[in-house]
Design a protein around this motif. Structure first.
Motif, PDB file in Angstrom:
ATOM      1  N   ARG A  30     -16.161  -0.531  11.521  1.00  0.00           N
ATOM      2  CA  ARG A  30     -16.432   0.865  11.181  1.00  0.00           C
ATOM      3  C   ARG A  30     -16.239   1.096   9.683  1.00  0.00           C
ATOM      4  NH1 ARG A  30     -12.676   3.927  12.387  1.00  0.00           N
ATOM      5  NH2 ARG A  30     -11.213   2.749  13.706  1.00  0.00           N
ATOM      6  N   VAL A  31     -17.008   2.007   9.108  1.00  0.00           N
ATOM      7  CA  VAL A  31     -16.874   2.285   7.674  1.00  0.00           C
ATOM      8  C   VAL A  31     -15.520   2.904   7.340  1.00  0.00           C
ATOM      9  CG1 VAL A  31     -19.344   2.520   7.220  1.00  0.00           C
ATOM     10  CG2 VAL A  31     -18.028   4.532   7.950  1.00  0.00           C
ATOM     11  N   ASP A  32     -14.838   3.486   8.328  1.00  0.00           N
ATOM     12  CA  ASP A  32     -13.558   4.140   8.061  1.00  0.00           C
ATOM     13  C   ASP A  32     -12.354   3.336   8.549  1.00  0.00           C
ATOM     14  OD1 ASP A  32     -14.158   4.617  10.781  1.00  0.00           O
ATOM     15  OD2 ASP A  32     -14.786   6.669  10.338  1.00  0.00           O
ATOM     16  N   PHE A  33     -12.587   2.139   9.093  1.00  0.00           N
ATOM     17  CA  PHE A  33     -11.475   1.334   9.588  1.00  0.00           C
ATOM     18  C   PHE A  33     -10.682   0.740   8.426  1.00  0.00           C
ATOM     19  CE2 PHE A  33      -9.127  -2.216  11.252  1.00  0.00           C
ATOM     20  CZ  PHE A  33      -8.744  -1.798  12.516  1.00  0.00           C
ATOM     21  N   ARG A  34      -9.357   0.816   8.534  1.00  0.00           N
ATOM     22  CA  ARG A  34      -8.476   0.340   7.468  1.00  0.00           C
ATOM     23  C   ARG A  34      -7.685  -0.879   7.934  1.00  0.00           C
ATOM     24  NH1 ARG A  34      -4.490   4.463   5.405  1.00  0.00           N
ATOM     25  NH2 ARG A  34      -4.827   3.455   3.384  1.00  0.00           N
ATOM     26  N   TYR A  35      -7.503  -1.822   7.016  1.00  0.00           N
ATOM     27  CA  TYR A  35      -6.652  -2.961   7.293  1.00  0.00           C
ATOM     28  C   TYR A  35      -5.956  -3.357   5.990  1.00  0.00           C
ATOM     29  CZ  TYR A  35      -5.108  -6.991  10.004  1.00  0.00           C
ATOM     30  OH  TYR A  35      -4.338  -7.908  10.678  1.00  0.00           O
ATOM     31  N   TYR A  36      -5.104  -4.367   6.048  1.00  0.00           N
ATOM     32  CA  TYR A  36      -4.302  -4.713   4.874  1.00  0.00           C
ATOM     33  C   TYR A  36      -3.702  -6.098   5.050  1.00  0.00           C
ATOM     34  CZ  TYR A  36      -0.660  -3.412   8.176  1.00  0.00           C
ATOM     35  OH  TYR A  36       0.136  -3.337   9.291  1.00  0.00           O
ATOM     36  N   ASN A  37      -3.263  -6.682   3.949  1.00  0.00           N
ATOM     37  CA  ASN A  37      -2.489  -7.908   3.980  1.00  0.00           C
ATOM     38  C   ASN A  37      -1.835  -8.106   2.619  1.00  0.00           C
ATOM     39  OD1 ASN A  37      -1.428 -10.458   4.951  1.00  0.00           O
ATOM     40  ND2 ASN A  37      -3.188 -10.500   6.350  1.00  0.00           N
ATOM     41  N   MET A  38      -0.907  -9.052   2.559  1.00  0.00           N
ATOM     42  CA  MET A  38      -0.223  -9.347   1.304  1.00  0.00           C
ATOM     43  C   MET A  38      -1.217  -9.925   0.298  1.00  0.00           C
ATOM     44  SD  MET A  38       3.382 -10.880   2.748  1.00  0.00           S
ATOM     45  CE  MET A  38       4.110 -10.923   1.103  1.00  0.00           C
ATOM     46  N   PRO A  39      -1.043  -9.636  -0.978  1.00  0.00           N
ATOM     47  CA  PRO A  39      -2.032 -10.068  -1.977  1.00  0.00           C
ATOM     48  C   PRO A  39      -2.174 -11.575  -2.113  1.00  0.00           C
ATOM     49  CG  PRO A  39      -0.119  -9.064  -3.031  1.00  0.00           C
ATOM     50  CD  PRO A  39      -0.007  -8.774  -1.580  1.00  0.00           C
ATOM     51  N   GLY A  40      -1.191 -12.339  -1.666  1.00  0.00           N
ATOM     52  CA  GLY A  40      -1.301 -13.786  -1.708  1.00  0.00           C
ATOM     53  C   GLY A  40      -1.966 -14.387  -0.491  1.00  0.00           C
ATOM     54  N   TYR A  41      -2.398 -13.520   0.433  1.00  0.00           N
ATOM     55  CA  TYR A  41      -3.033 -13.985   1.667  1.00  0.00           C
ATOM     56  C   TYR A  41      -4.443 -14.495   1.394  1.00  0.00           C
ATOM     57  CZ  TYR A  41      -5.080 -13.727   6.361  1.00  0.00           C
ATOM     58  OH  TYR A  41      -5.725 -14.022   7.551  1.00  0.00           O
ATOM     59  N   SER A  42      -4.886 -15.465   2.191  1.00  0.00           N
ATOM     60  CA  SER A  42      -6.270 -15.940   2.104  1.00  0.00           C
ATOM     61  C   SER A  42      -6.718 -16.409   3.480  1.00  0.00           C
ATOM     62  CB  SER A  42      -6.402 -17.086   1.102  1.00  0.00           C
ATOM     63  OG  SER A  42      -5.719 -18.239   1.568  1.00  0.00           O
ATOM     64  N   SER A  43      -8.020 -16.387   3.709  1.00  0.00           N
ATOM     65  CA  SER A  43      -8.575 -16.793   4.997  1.00  0.00           C
ATOM     66  C   SER A  43     -10.072 -17.025   4.853  1.00  0.00           C
ATOM     67  CB  SER A  43      -8.315 -15.709   6.046  1.00  0.00           C
ATOM     68  OG  SER A  43      -8.975 -16.017   7.260  1.00  0.00           O
ATOM     69  N   ASP A  44     -10.653 -17.655   5.886  1.00  0.00           N
ATOM     70  CA  ASP A  44     -12.102 -17.851   5.883  1.00  0.00           C
ATOM     71  C   ASP A  44     -12.856 -16.606   6.314  1.00  0.00           C
ATOM     72  OD1 ASP A  44     -11.294 -17.974   8.524  1.00  0.00           O
ATOM     73  OD2 ASP A  44     -12.536 -19.695   9.043  1.00  0.00           O
ATOM     74  N   PHE A  45     -12.144 -15.501   6.503  1.00  0.00           N
ATOM     75  CA  PHE A  45     -12.833 -14.240   6.792  1.00  0.00           C
ATOM     76  C   PHE A  45     -12.432 -13.140   5.811  1.00  0.00           C
ATOM     77  CE2 PHE A  45      -9.412 -14.884   9.999  1.00  0.00           C
ATOM     78  CZ  PHE A  45      -8.493 -13.951   9.546  1.00  0.00           C
ATOM     79  N   VAL A  46     -12.006 -13.532   4.616  1.00  0.00           N
ATOM     80  CA  VAL A  46     -11.657 -12.556   3.570  1.00  0.00           C
ATOM     81  C   VAL A  46     -12.394 -12.905   2.281  1.00  0.00           C
ATOM     82  CG1 VAL A  46      -9.824 -11.623   2.108  1.00  0.00           C
ATOM     83  CG2 VAL A  46      -9.373 -12.065   4.529  1.00  0.00           C
ATOM     84  N   GLY A  47     -13.097 -11.932   1.704  1.00  0.00           N
ATOM     85  CA  GLY A  47     -13.788 -12.085   0.434  1.00  0.00           C
ATOM     86  C   GLY A  47     -13.628 -10.821  -0.393  1.00  0.00           C
ATOM     87  N   PHE A  48     -14.582 -10.549  -1.279  1.00  0.00           N
ATOM     88  CA  PHE A  48     -14.467  -9.370  -2.153  1.00  0.00           C
ATOM     89  C   PHE A  48     -15.790  -9.101  -2.843  1.00  0.00           C
ATOM     90  CE2 PHE A  48     -13.878 -12.912  -4.954  1.00  0.00           C
ATOM     91  CZ  PHE A  48     -14.327 -12.509  -6.199  1.00  0.00           C
ATOM     92  N   ARG A  49     -15.911  -7.895  -3.375  1.00  0.00           N
ATOM     93  CA  ARG A  49     -17.025  -7.545  -4.258  1.00  0.00           C
ATOM     94  C   ARG A  49     -16.514  -6.807  -5.473  1.00  0.00           C
ATOM     95  NH1 ARG A  49     -21.560  -5.290  -1.215  1.00  0.00           N
ATOM     96  NH2 ARG A  49     -20.550  -6.112   0.658  1.00  0.00           N
ATOM     97  N   VAL A  50     -17.381  -6.555  -6.431  1.00  0.00           N
ATOM     98  CA  VAL A  50     -16.982  -6.063  -7.756  1.00  0.00           C
ATOM     99  C   VAL A  50     -17.496  -4.650  -7.978  1.00  0.00           C
ATOM    100  CG1 VAL A  50     -17.102  -6.523 -10.239  1.00  0.00           C
ATOM    101  CG2 VAL A  50     -17.107  -8.424  -8.623  1.00  0.00           C
ATOM    102  N   VAL A  51     -16.695  -3.856  -8.684  1.00  0.00           N
ATOM    103  CA  VAL A  51     -17.090  -2.517  -9.119  1.00  0.00           C
ATOM    104  C   VAL A  51     -16.956  -2.461 -10.640  1.00  0.00           C
ATOM    105  CG1 VAL A  51     -16.118  -0.179  -9.266  1.00  0.00           C
ATOM    106  CG2 VAL A  51     -16.707  -1.132  -7.051  1.00  0.00           C
ATOM    107  N   ALA A  52     -17.826  -1.683 -11.268  1.00  0.00           N
ATOM    108  CA  ALA A  52     -17.756  -1.464 -12.719  1.00  0.00           C
ATOM    109  C   ALA A  52     -18.031  -0.002 -13.002  1.00  0.00           C
ATOM    110  CB  ALA A  52     -18.772  -2.344 -13.440  1.00  0.00           C
ATOM    111  N   PRO A  53     -17.536   0.510 -14.135  1.00  0.00           N
ATOM    112  CA  PRO A  53     -17.781   1.926 -14.502  1.00  0.00           C
ATOM    113  C   PRO A  53     -19.270   2.205 -14.664  1.00  0.00           C
ATOM    114  CG  PRO A  53     -16.063   0.954 -15.866  1.00  0.00           C
ATOM    115  CD  PRO A  53     -16.705  -0.179 -15.115  1.00  0.00           C
TER     116      PRO A  53
END
Length: 267
Positions: free
Chosen positions: A244-267
């Motif tokens: 869901r677009v409103d579902f929230r989750y979290y983990n410690m910043p040192g966490y990693s997994s094969d189902f965690v990635g990221f994207r970039v934002v700029a001004p």
């Protein structure tokens, strides 16, 4: 009616094309320019950390069209001279012990494994994601920016990022065959962003807080400190509820997994 629908689709595609640009050297990421606005963030009758629906306003920003891929992340690792350990300056950027890592260190250089260049860069910690974004001239999205973009802007009531039918826009437990998929394998949402529901969780910049404030907010950035960082979007191994677009989750910043990635934002 068919003619109007066809023309509307062409107009939307043209608008998205016009809005896309490059973040610039050194990353050369494709990004979409997103016009800011006001929306209702959160979800009634959902989980306890989501059910304060509140008004949020965000300014204009740019967001990468996809999660950062293995090929893109390899360029960063080489530019920063990150060694085979995945560590940089005593901080873990990339968990090289991941069994399904799509990157490999050959000689003295990182590269995407054959056939995995357009797959999301996974096993990346929050630190490794944040460092990439800064190197690319951007940053990680705030949680508010992420949800606004996933919703497609101010007035969008879709359950998932671009559709109420999860299979249209997301890789999740029901269709993923138990593995991550290359980016752009499903439909984009109305802003031209791919895979904001499903495939991989995405790191946000915010520290996680267990509940929202109810007061209207402008460009919220979350609490000043915390233990966990926010993750958004669901992933390939979870049920559709998590996408869901409103579902929230979290983990410690040192966490990693094969189902965690990221994207970039700029001004």
């Amino acid at each position: 009616m068919k003619k109007i629908t066809f023309l509307s689709v062409l107009l939307l595609s043209f608008t998205i094309l016009i809005a896309q640009t490059k973040l610039g050297a050194p990353s050369n990421l494709d990004v979409v320019a997103i016009t800011g606005g006001t929306f209702l963030m959160g979800c009634l009758e959902c989980n306890s950390d989501e059910n304060v629906v509140h008004q949020v306003t965000v300014d204009n920003f740019k967001m990468s069209v996809t999660t950062v891929t293995n090929s893109q992340y390899a360029i960063f690792l080489n530019a920063k001279a990150v060694g085979a350990s995945g560590m940089f300056g005593g901080v873990l950027f990339l968990n090289v012990k991941g069994v399904s890592l799509g990157l490999e260190f050959v000689g003295s250089q990182w590269r995407a494994k054959s056939g995995y260049g357009t797959y999301p860069a996974v096993y990346v910690t929050w630190f490794g994601a944040n460092a990439y974004c800064q190197w690319a001239g951007g940053r990680l999205p705030t949680e508010a920016e992420w949800e606004y973009a996933a919703r497609g802007g101010s007035n969008n009531a879709n359950i998932y990022a671009g559709s109420n039918v999860i299979g249209d826009v997301a890789w999740y437990m029901g269709n993923s065959d138990n593995h991550v998929h290359a980016v752009k394998g499903k439909m984009a949402n109305g802003l031209g962003l791919f895979d904001m529901s499903g495939n991989v969780w995405e790191w946000c910049n915010d520290w996680y807080e267990g509940t929202y404030e109810s007061a209207p907010q402008t460009n919220p950035t979350g609490p000043a400190n915390g233990v966990n960082r926010v993750l958004r979007g669901g992933n390939w191994m979870l049920e559709k509820e998590y996408s869901r677009v409103d579902f929230r989750y979290y983990n410690m910043p040192g966490y990693s997994s094969d189902f965690v990635g990221f994207r970039v934002v700029a001004p």
